[in-house]
Design an enzyme around this catalytic site. Structure first.
Site, PDB file in Angstrom:
ATOM      1  N   HIS A 170       0.863  -1.254   0.036  1.00  0.00           N
ATOM      2  CA  HIS A 170       0.057  -0.014   0.143  1.00  0.00           C
ATOM      3  C   HIS A 170       0.878   1.285  -0.066  1.00  0.00           C
ATOM      4  O   HIS A 170       1.937   1.450   0.571  1.00  0.00           O
ATOM      5  CB  HIS A 170      -0.916   0.125   1.263  1.00  0.00           C
ATOM      6  CG  HIS A 170      -1.897  -0.906   1.492  1.00  0.00           C
ATOM      7  ND1 HIS A 170      -1.963  -1.631   2.342  1.00  0.00           N
ATOM      8  CD2 HIS A 170      -2.887  -1.145   0.478  1.00  0.00           C
ATOM      9  CE1 HIS A 170      -3.162  -2.663   2.421  1.00  0.00           C
ATOM     10  NE2 HIS A 170      -3.707  -2.347   0.907  1.00  0.00           N
ATOM     11  N   CYS A 271      -2.739  -0.006  10.150  1.00  0.00           N
ATOM     12  CA  CYS A 271      -3.546  -0.731   9.407  1.00  0.00           C
ATOM     13  C   CYS A 271      -4.775  -1.246  10.755  1.00  0.00           C
ATOM     14  O   CYS A 271      -5.835  -1.872  10.352  1.00  0.00           O
ATOM     15  CB  CYS A 271      -3.005  -1.965   9.088  1.00  0.00           C
ATOM     16  SG  CYS A 271      -1.847  -1.619   7.896  1.00  0.00           S
TER      17      CYS A 271
END
Length: 283
Positions: A170, A271
């Site tokens: 990401h 996250c």
């Protein structure tokens, strides 16, 4: 261009989720590292304790779901800014149902819910960097252009620019915000190239804090009443050289948080929570 969002970094609530036993064997990963389930759970409990006890946030804990091995990584299921929550459409098909419990929790918190209905769109929250002034969206294995366009539509007050993510899972696998106007960035070539693109796309001149380890660049910034600037970052056990860089931030309350197990599954600090600032009149 929008100026800096009022209350950037101020949060009242955090949504987290338990770790299912299935995480150890079935969670997605880019390498084949063995995950110690007990250690991962201990680590996650400590992370939740920091949010709840040390920082005083209202923590909403969603139960683990054995059929969703990656469900602890709640950030990918929603993007929250102000009173609006965009329920994402994760790039990995096995993760799509993670959004159901997230939508329910955000509805309970009276957020304005926007959902991605377009089946051609994919968006993981881990690809979304909100700077307080604008959004950068990583175009990665998990997030595409259509996903970025829907995010721009959901948050019309802010400019949205896309950044190619050529390595790493990401965009936030190698960057995050370290304060208002401060981007924490890894030192690898792909990370530095991505930062250059962000700088070129933006009308604002950001300061940067470069850390030697890309994964260490993922930290959690908050600006809390009675605490001021707070930064949750990696530990010396994981990235000692990067910790030395964080220690130069003299105006921040620095809180090292261990992430040794979840990092094996490409999970970074941001996250594992969705952070929300609930205004008083919403209650």
């Amino acid at each position: 261009m929008a100026g800096l969002m009022a209350g950037f970094g101020h949060y009242t609530h955090a949504i987290v989720r338990g770790i299912p036993a299935s995480l150890a064997k079935e969670a997605l990963r880019t390498n084949q590292a063995e995950v110690d389930l007990d250690k991962a759970r201990t680590e996650h409990d400590a992370y939740v304790q920091v949010l709840r006890t040390r920082l005083g946030l209202e923590v909403v804990e969603l139960p683990a779901d054995e059929s969703l091995p990656d469900c602890v990584f709640v950030e990918d299921a929603a993007v929250v800014c102000g009173d609006t929550a965009l329920i994402t459409r994760p790039g990995a098909e096995s993760r799509r149902r993670e959004t159901e419990a997230m939508k329910e929790a955000l509805t309970d918190l009276n957020m304005n819910i926007v959902e991605i209905a377009d089946e051609n769109a994919t968006l993981d929250g881990g690809d979304v960097l909100f700077t307080g002034r604008e959004f950068f969206v990583g175009l990665s294995k998990r997030t595409n252009q259509r996903g970025a366009e829907i995010l721009a539509d959901a948050f019309k007050d802010y400019a949205v620019s896309t950044v190619p993510v050529l390595e790493g899972l990401h965009l936030k696998s190698f960057c995050s915000m370290g304060g208002p106007g401060l981007i924490v960035i890894g030192s690898s070539d792909p990370a530095q190239k991505a930062l250059k693109i962000m700088q070129q796309m933006s009308d604002h001149r950001y300061d940067k804090l470069t850390v030697p380890d890309d994964l260490a660049a993922n930290c959690i910034y908050m600006n809390l009443p009675n605490k001021g600037h707070v930064l949750l970052h990696c530990t010396t056990d994981e990235f000692p050289e990067s910790v030395k860089v964080f220690e130069k931030l003299k105006d921040h309350m620095l809180i090292p948080v261990s992430n040794l197990e979840k990092v094996k599954l490409d999970g970074a600090l941001t996250c594992c929570s969705v952070l929300i600032n609930k205004k008083k009149h919403n209650n």
